[in-house]
Scaffold this active site. Structure first.
Site, PDB file in Angstrom:
ATOM      1  N   HIS A 579       0.849  -1.183   0.000  1.00 43.14           N
ATOM      2  CA  HIS A 579       0.000   0.000   0.000  1.00 43.14           C
ATOM      3  C   HIS A 579       0.891   1.240   0.000  1.00 43.14           C
ATOM      4  CE1 HIS A 579       1.140  -0.655   4.171  1.00 43.14           C
ATOM      5  NE2 HIS A 579       0.892   0.632   4.400  1.00 43.14           N
ATOM      6  N   ASP A 581       0.935   5.172   1.921  1.00 45.99           N
ATOM      7  CA  ASP A 581       0.340   5.727   3.128  1.00 45.99           C
ATOM      8  C   ASP A 581      -0.590   6.916   2.901  1.00 45.99           C
ATOM      9  OD1 ASP A 581       1.448   3.855   4.746  1.00 45.99           O
ATOM     10  OD2 ASP A 581       3.155   5.073   5.381  1.00 45.99           O
ATOM     11  N   HIS A 651       4.818  -0.033  -0.048  1.00 47.74           N
ATOM     12  CA  HIS A 651       5.504  -0.928   0.876  1.00 47.74           C
ATOM     13  C   HIS A 651       4.516  -1.898   1.506  1.00 47.74           C
ATOM     14  CE1 HIS A 651       4.067   2.532   3.171  1.00 47.74           C
ATOM     15  NE2 HIS A 651       3.968   1.713   4.217  1.00 47.74           N
ATOM     16  N   ARG A 661       6.330  -9.731  16.681  1.00 45.87           N
ATOM     17  CA  ARG A 661       7.046  -8.585  16.113  1.00 45.87           C
ATOM     18  C   ARG A 661       6.437  -7.306  16.665  1.00 45.87           C
ATOM     19  NH1 ARG A 661       5.873  -4.875  11.949  1.00 45.87           N
ATOM     20  NH2 ARG A 661       7.513  -4.420  10.425  1.00 45.87           N
TER      21      ARG A 661
END
Length: 734
Positions: A579, A581, A651, A661
């Site tokens: 996508h 941002d 990204h 994570r």
């Protein structure tokens, strides 16, 4: 057949498209004793009344008339559709005799069919619409409603009437079609912070006409996450809805009253047959234009090229990857109707032949065959009109076969097609231009922080990875904060995972951390550290990217993604699909549309990693095709990755296949209006306790932007602090 008394070309055009002239009869007033006040009145008149009331500050009347104009226009479209269906069979008895007719009977039965259809439409429409309401509206009114300007007036009107929920709804509906309207964007952000305005207000009131775009976007998202079964279903629904919207548009062309050629400013046309032919061909042109209308997103100037064929191409790939080979063959044959010599499609057909062992005889979908055949017939007549009747027509399709175009027009047709291809190629060449105003390569103003990766290593524009931004001890403290806060609430409206069912997702904002600290559930200093890390990242990136103006934190989110045991085998999806941002990425067109629901105010993005004891979860950058990976970054404690938020930096995040994570996701904006109100509320609460948030030397290092922020903080009232925060829509996490 009867002897011809008019030029052959005019007569042929007239009789081949005679059906198209049915709408001429619908212009006349209905005959009957129906109460005219009970019939639909002209919506343009209502609109003008509403605008006059608006400028006269008669807010209640303005709201009433503007809403009536919108409702009446929608009702008029429904009536036309219903009448078209009701009268579709009218006159078919005479029409069925045409093939066996001899001499003048062919003409008589044709005219009888036309008259019966026209009378049926006139009577049907007249039952619901007043004579004045049946007249064509001006191009000015068409433009006003096409740009959704009635909602612009309604937004102010409802605000004046203190009906904030309706005002927000009107503002959002207008903004969807006018995403560059800065004032309306600011108004929407204000509505989001107002008491009594819920998220349900921010719905597009015109969504009924835009369902195909919702399905299109959903299909692209499922593709990005490799959910091919869902992608296949959405693409199929998108194709069907596109066909339905196109048919609805064509019906409006046929049933709506039309102006005569001379009234449209195209010059005088002599003779009844010539007028009929010109009007009929204009109707066909209107029908062809429906392709452009349906393929144009709200607020866009131009249509998406090859809209339906593009959907078919995506559908056949999704069907193949979902294991529906038979469906893929049928869709591919449908696509080959438009591009019969396309090498990739023919190669795919050969692949299916080998896969199915010769069973590739599935015919194209009948609805696509009808669409294609009808469009091709209309194009032939329209090009005939261009050559013989001085008709003006712009073909909306790239797939039109060259042999449909008359020889005398082919040279100009080829030139126009080359211009379109040049425009597309130019768009591809300009893909990597970054107009964010940032310029990588500035100093790093913090001891111990090093530049690990720059634009060259990351193979892009305005990208950087900085190491040493946090110490191991600080990483451990924030990880403990995440572990403690996750048991209280994930900060994500109860959704287990925003992007994939194979991971759990936990988040925490600065304000939430402070409130938990006040309740004694987490350490106060850890909550303050979470806030300070945002300031630290801002300082570093503001300097490195040489931001020409102040940089404000727009949103801060502590995020943890954990792999679900037993859900990882054979996994093909991503932890976060590719996508951009601050705009909506369309990988197939390589366009990125800066409009809601994208966070268009975001200028700079960053992610600060807290750990590396997990598998997967790497950040990766791609080209705008969302497929070609240009760089990857492996997380580690204290590593800060920053990049401009625009279309040069698509990204995603690879799947987290084991472990947990955790990272701090941050976005920054150059517009003070879009600073993080939750951070300010937290800072105000700290200030109320007599605690300083930012050290004086750190304030001086930040310059004017920090001073402006501090002034705003000191003036923040307790009432605002308790008010409704900006909806951050955390689906855009890194």
């Amino acid at each position: 057949m009867a002897q011809l008394s008019v030029p052959l070309s005019v007569y042929v055009a007239f009789h081949l498209v005679l059906r198209a002239s049915l709408h001429v009869a619908a212009v006349g007033p209905a005959v009957g004793s129906a109460n005219l006040l009970a019939l639909l009145q002209p919506y343009d008149r209502m609109y003008y009344s509403g605008v006059r009331a608006y400028f006269g500050e008669e807010w209640a009347k303005a709201a009433e008339m503007l809403e009536k104009s919108i409702l009446t226009k929608q009702s008029l479209h429904r009536v036309r559709r219903q009448c078209h269906e009701e009268c579709e069979a009218a006159g078919t008895q005479g029409l069925s005799k045409l093939d066996s007719a001899e001499g003048s009977l062919w003409d008589l039965w044709t005219l009888d069919w036309v008259q019966q259809r026209a009378e049926c439409l006139r009577f049907c429409v007249g039952r619901s619409v007043s004579p004045a309401g049946q007249l064509p509206v001006s191009s000015d009114i068409e433009y006003e409603f096409g740009t959704r300007n009635p909602y612009n007036y309604l937004q102010v009107t409802y605000y004046k009437l203190e009906k904030l929920q309706k005002a927000a709804s009107a503002a959002h509906t207008y903004f969807v079609a006018n995403p560059s309207h800065l004032e309306m964007r600011n108004n929407i952000e204000k509505y989001r912070r107002m008491e009594g305005v819920t998220e349900e207000a921010f719905q597009d009131r015109e969504i009924e006409n835009e369902k195909h775009w919702d399905l299109y976007d959903a299909a692209v998202q499922y593709e990005a996450s490799s959910d091919w079964r869902q992608a296949s279903e959405k693409w199929k629904a998108c194709v069907n809805e596109t066909l339905r919207q196109t048919e609805e548009c064509r019906v409006q062309c046929e049933v709506a009253s039309q102006l005569l050629p001379e009234d449209r400013g195209v010059g005088s046309v002599d003779g009844v047959f010539q007028k009929a032919a010109a009007l009929s061909l204009s109707l066909l042109s209107c029908r062809q234009f429906c392709v452009t209308q349906v393929a144009t997103r709200p607020g866009r100037i131009s249509a998406q090229e090859d809209y339906l064929p593009t959907q078919l191409e995506h559908l056949h790939i999704a069907q193949f990857k979902a294991g529906d080979i038979t469906g893929a063959v049928q869709t591919l044959r449908s696509l080959l109707l438009f591009y019969p010599t396309d090498k990739d499609s023919l190669n795919n057909l050969q692949l299916y032949y080998e896969t199915l062992g010769g069973d590739t005889e599935s015919p194209p979908a009948q609805e696509i065959v009808r669409y294609f055949s009808r469009s091709l017939q209309e194009k032939k007549l329209l090009y005939f009109g261009m050559e013989n009747l001085d008709l003006s027509f712009t073909d909306p399709d790239l797939w039109t076969p060259e042999d449909v175009v008359p020889e005398s027009l082919r040279a100009a047709w080829r030139v126009e097609k080359e211009k379109i291809n040049e425009k597309i190629n130019k768009g591809d060449q300009e893909e990597e231009v970054d107009d964010s105003g940032f310029f990588a390569g500035g100093p790093v103003p913090r001891k111990g922080v090093t530049i690990t990766m720059d634009d060259l290593i990351l193979n892009g524009t305005n990208r950087v990875a900085l190491d040493g931004v946090m110490t191991e001890k600080e990483c451990d403290r924030v990880l403990q904060l995440a572990a403690a806060a996750a048991s209280v609430g994930d900060g994500y409206r109860g959704r287990r995972s925003p992007h994939t069912p194979h991971e759990t997702f936990e988040g925490l904002t600065v304000l939430r951390a402070l409130k938990l600290a006040q309740e004694g559930l987490v350490n106060q200093s850890d909550a303050r550290l979470l806030h300070e890390l945002g300031e630290r990242a801002r300082d570093l990136l503001h300097s490195y990217f040489r931001s020409p103006s102040g940089l404000f934190v727009s949103f801060t989110h502590l995020v943890c993604r954990s792999a679900i045991a037993g859900h990882q085998e054979g996994r093909l999806d991503l932890s976060h699909p590719v996508h951009v941002d601050n705009c909506l990425l369309e990988p197939e067109t390589k366009q990125c549309w800066k409009e809601p629901p994208a966070f268009i105010h975001r200028d700079l993005s960053a992610i600060l990693y807290l750990n590396d004891n997990f598998d997967g979860g790497e950040l990766f950058f791609t080209n705008r095709d969302a497929k070609t990976v240009t760089a990857q970054v492996k997380p580690s404690c204290g590593r800060l990755v920053g990049f401009s938020s625009g279309p040069v930096n698509p990204h995603g995040v690879t799947a987290v296949t084991s472990g947990r994570r955790c990272s701090l996701a941050l976005w920054f904006t150059k517009e003070k209006l879009y600073r993080d109100m939750e951070r300010e509320e937290a800072e105000a609460l700290w200030a109320a306790d007599g605690q300083s948030v930012v050290k004086k030397d750190e304030e001086e290092a930040k310059g004017g932007s920090t001073t402006a922020t501090r002034n705003a903080r000191s003036q923040a009232s307790n009432e605002r602090s308790r008010g409704r925060g900006r909806v951050t829509g955390a689906k855009d996490e890194l």
